[in-house]
Design an enzyme around this catalytic site. Structure first.
Site, PDB file in Angstrom:
ATOM      1  N   LYS A  68      13.130 -15.652  36.887  1.00 45.57           N
ATOM      2  CA  LYS A  68      13.886 -16.890  36.657  1.00 45.57           C
ATOM      3  C   LYS A  68      13.552 -17.572  35.342  1.00 45.57           C
ATOM      4  CE  LYS A  68      14.675 -17.702  41.508  1.00 45.57           C
ATOM      5  NZ  LYS A  68      14.514 -18.551  42.681  1.00 45.57           N
ATOM      6  N   ASP A 104      18.808 -23.622  43.104  1.00 47.15           N
ATOM      7  CA  ASP A 104      17.764 -23.646  44.143  1.00 47.15           C
ATOM      8  C   ASP A 104      17.518 -25.067  44.662  1.00 47.15           C
ATOM      9  OD1 ASP A 104      17.192 -20.942  44.321  1.00 47.15           O
ATOM     10  OD2 ASP A 104      15.593 -21.012  42.831  1.00 47.15           O
TER      11      ASP A 104
HETATM   12  P1  NDP Z   1       6.785 -16.767  41.300  1.00 48.33           P
HETATM   13  O1  NDP Z   1       6.202 -15.408  41.245  1.00 48.33           O
HETATM   14  O2  NDP Z   1       7.529 -17.295  40.096  1.00 48.33           O
HETATM   15  O3  NDP Z   1       5.619 -17.841  41.596  1.00 48.33           O
HETATM   16  C1  NDP Z   1       4.720 -17.605  42.654  1.00 48.33           C
HETATM   17  C2  NDP Z   1       3.932 -18.877  42.942  1.00 48.33           C
HETATM   18  O4  NDP Z   1       3.108 -18.654  44.086  1.00 48.33           O
HETATM   19  C3  NDP Z   1       2.991 -19.308  41.823  1.00 48.33           C
HETATM   20  O5  NDP Z   1       2.898 -20.714  41.809  1.00 48.33           O
HETATM   21  C4  NDP Z   1       1.674 -18.657  42.253  1.00 48.33           C
HETATM   22  O6  NDP Z   1       0.538 -19.283  41.716  1.00 48.33           O
HETATM   23  C5  NDP Z   1       1.729 -18.898  43.736  1.00 48.33           C
HETATM   24  N1  NDP Z   1       0.888 -18.001  44.539  1.00 48.33           N
HETATM   25  C6  NDP Z   1       1.059 -16.675  44.762  1.00 48.33           C
HETATM   26  N2  NDP Z   1       0.110 -16.221  45.585  1.00 48.33           N
HETATM   27  C7  NDP Z   1      -0.692 -17.273  45.897  1.00 48.33           C
HETATM   28  C8  NDP Z   1      -1.849 -17.431  46.713  1.00 48.33           C
HETATM   29  N3  NDP Z   1      -2.372 -16.393  47.373  1.00 48.33           N
HETATM   30  N4  NDP Z   1      -2.389 -18.665  46.819  1.00 48.33           N
HETATM   31  C9  NDP Z   1      -1.854 -19.715  46.159  1.00 48.33           C
HETATM   32  N5  NDP Z   1      -0.757 -19.625  45.356  1.00 48.33           N
HETATM   33  C10 NDP Z   1      -0.191 -18.415  45.241  1.00 48.33           C
HETATM   34  O7  NDP Z   1       7.694 -16.814  42.597  1.00 48.33           O
HETATM   35  P2  NDP Z   1       8.882 -17.833  42.934  1.00 48.33           P
HETATM   36  O8  NDP Z   1       8.445 -19.177  42.507  1.00 48.33           O
HETATM   37  O9  NDP Z   1      10.157 -17.335  42.386  1.00 48.33           O
HETATM   38  O10 NDP Z   1       8.988 -17.740  44.526  1.00 48.33           O
HETATM   39  C11 NDP Z   1       8.056 -18.373  45.390  1.00 48.33           C
HETATM   40  C12 NDP Z   1       8.498 -18.183  46.830  1.00 48.33           C
HETATM   41  O11 NDP Z   1       9.682 -18.924  47.106  1.00 48.33           O
HETATM   42  C13 NDP Z   1       8.799 -16.729  47.177  1.00 48.33           C
HETATM   43  O12 NDP Z   1       8.277 -16.413  48.447  1.00 48.33           O
HETATM   44  C14 NDP Z   1      10.312 -16.702  47.169  1.00 48.33           C
HETATM   45  O13 NDP Z   1      10.848 -15.695  47.997  1.00 48.33           O
HETATM   46  C15 NDP Z   1      10.644 -18.089  47.718  1.00 48.33           C
HETATM   47  N6  NDP Z   1      11.986 -18.509  47.326  1.00 48.33           N
HETATM   48  C16 NDP Z   1      12.911 -18.828  48.290  1.00 48.33           C
HETATM   49  C17 NDP Z   1      14.181 -19.217  47.942  1.00 48.33           C
HETATM   50  C18 NDP Z   1      15.164 -19.569  48.990  1.00 48.33           C
HETATM   51  O14 NDP Z   1      16.357 -19.691  48.672  1.00 48.33           O
HETATM   52  N7  NDP Z   1      14.745 -19.792  50.216  1.00 48.33           N
HETATM   53  C19 NDP Z   1      14.602 -19.305  46.541  1.00 48.33           C
HETATM   54  C20 NDP Z   1      13.556 -19.014  45.613  1.00 48.33           C
HETATM   55  C21 NDP Z   1      12.313 -18.590  46.004  1.00 48.33           C
HETATM   56  P3  NDP Z   1      -0.067 -18.818  40.277  1.00 48.33           P
HETATM   57  O15 NDP Z   1       0.754 -19.523  39.241  1.00 48.33           O
HETATM   58  O16 NDP Z   1      -1.463 -19.277  40.336  1.00 48.33           O
HETATM   59  O17 NDP Z   1       0.077 -17.321  40.214  1.00 48.33           O
END
Ligand code: NDP
Length: 282
Positions: A68, A104
């Site tokens: 994104k 979103d």
């Molecule tokens: P990104 O990969 O861009 O970001 C992931 C985020 O999760 C970061 O902030 C990352 O932190 C954090 N993270 C990952 N693992 C951990 C952990 N073990 N502990 C703490 N923080 C963690 O993903 P997205 O932002 O695009 O998506 C996030 C979620 O939202 C996904 O599960 C996605 O499927 C869901 N989603 C749902 C939508 C819907 O329409 N329902 C639409 C968009 C997304 P760090 O920066 O430290 O790596």
């Protein structure tokens, strides 16, 4: 039936995406033939994949994890919301260029206010995560009138980048995870991390949750279970997963491509009835 327009969702991985099924159902409802495929593109291959898609008649796309922010950088023009988010989840072909939108946040707010019947105004809100999804929903939560948006993320530098992009220092409070112990209860906690996909809950103090707390996970299916179970165990009043948001953001994208917004309840109900078997992929 209208003419067919060529659409796709780009992600990595993307095989489990529900978007092709959702858009096919919307098309059927409104009498549009929908040609919507899922295209797996690693970040380094995204630009070329999008170019190839446009060259073969692609006129609209959704973009999902982890592309994104790359889509925002690629878009030639952007809506104000996408700009504040620094992330794009919907692309619309305009002549020889791509216009970027982010649906979103509108999708989340619509699900919370209309389907779940919540009034977001005045709610003290905590946003966990600073990836593409957090960036997408933060502007819409602010516009919906939440009373301050505290943002935390495992990687603190991304928290600061998100807060800077939002440009609303009076209402947006970037914090370190370690500071959460002293912050008391929140009315609304939104988990926008992907931690649930690995079956884990971000490391959070239980003192964040009280009897008035509504806990929301943007994931759905199995991936939403750990955080929502954690919130319920600590007394949350209501828990909501991301399935409604998924359907609502898709309807907003569909409206950008076709000029009319589909009705969402039937698609939501159908997916909801199979929620245990769904894999978060959008
Ligand atoms: P990104 O990969 O861009 O970001 C992931 C985020 O999760 C970061 O902030 C990352 O932190 C954090 N993270 C990952 N693992 C951990 C952990 N073990 N502990 C703490 N923080 C963690 O993903 P997205 O932002 O695009 O998506 C996030 C979620 O939202 C996904 O599960 C996605 O499927 C869901 N989603 C749902 C939508 C819907 O329409 N329902 C639409 C968009 C997304 P760090 O920066 O430290 O790596």
């Amino acid at each position: 039936m209208s003419h067919v327009i060529r659409l796709a969702v780009f992600g990595h991985p993307v095989a489990h995406s529900l978007s092709p099924r959702i858009h096919a159902a919307f098309g059927q409802q409104l009498g549009h033939l929908v040609d919507y495929t899922a295209i797996d593109a690693a970040p380094e291959a995204f630009t070329a994949a999008l170019q190839a898609f446009a060259a073969t008649g692609g006129t609209g796309a959704n973009v999902t994890l982890p592309l994104k922010e790359a889509a925002f950088a690629l878009a030639n023009t952007c809506s104000e919301r996408a700009h504040r988010a620094g992330a794009v989840n919907t692309l619309v072909r305009q002549g020889d260029t791509w216009h970027g939108e982010n649906t979103d946040g509108t999708g989340l707010v619509r699900d919370l206010t209309e389907r779940q019947g919540l009034d977001l105004r005045g709610r003290r809100t905590l946003l966990i995560g600073a990836g593409g999804a957090a960036r997408g929903v933060a502007p819409a939560l602010l516009d919906a009138g939440v009373d301050g948006l505290t943002v935390v993320n495992r990687t603190a530098a991304r928290t600061d980048a998100l807060a800077d992009a939002l440009g609303d220092p009076a209402r947006v409070h970037p914090r370190y995870l370690e500071q959460l112990d002293e912050m008391g209860e929140f009315d609304l906690i939104v988990n926008a991390t992907s931690a649930g996909r690995a079956g884990v809950v971000p490391d959070l103090p239980r003192s964040l949750v009280g009897m008035r707390t509504v806990a929301v996970d943007l994931s759905y299916g199995e991936a939403a279970v750990p955080f929502l179970a954690w919130a319920r165990a600590h007394g949350a009043r209501q828990t909501v997963d991301g399935l409604g948001m998924l359907v609502e953001q898709a309807a907003e994208s569909f409206a950008l491509w076709y000029g009319e917004r589909p009705e969402t309840d039937a698609v939501y109900d159908d997916l909801q009835s199979r929620t245990a078997s769904l894999v978060t992929a959008d």
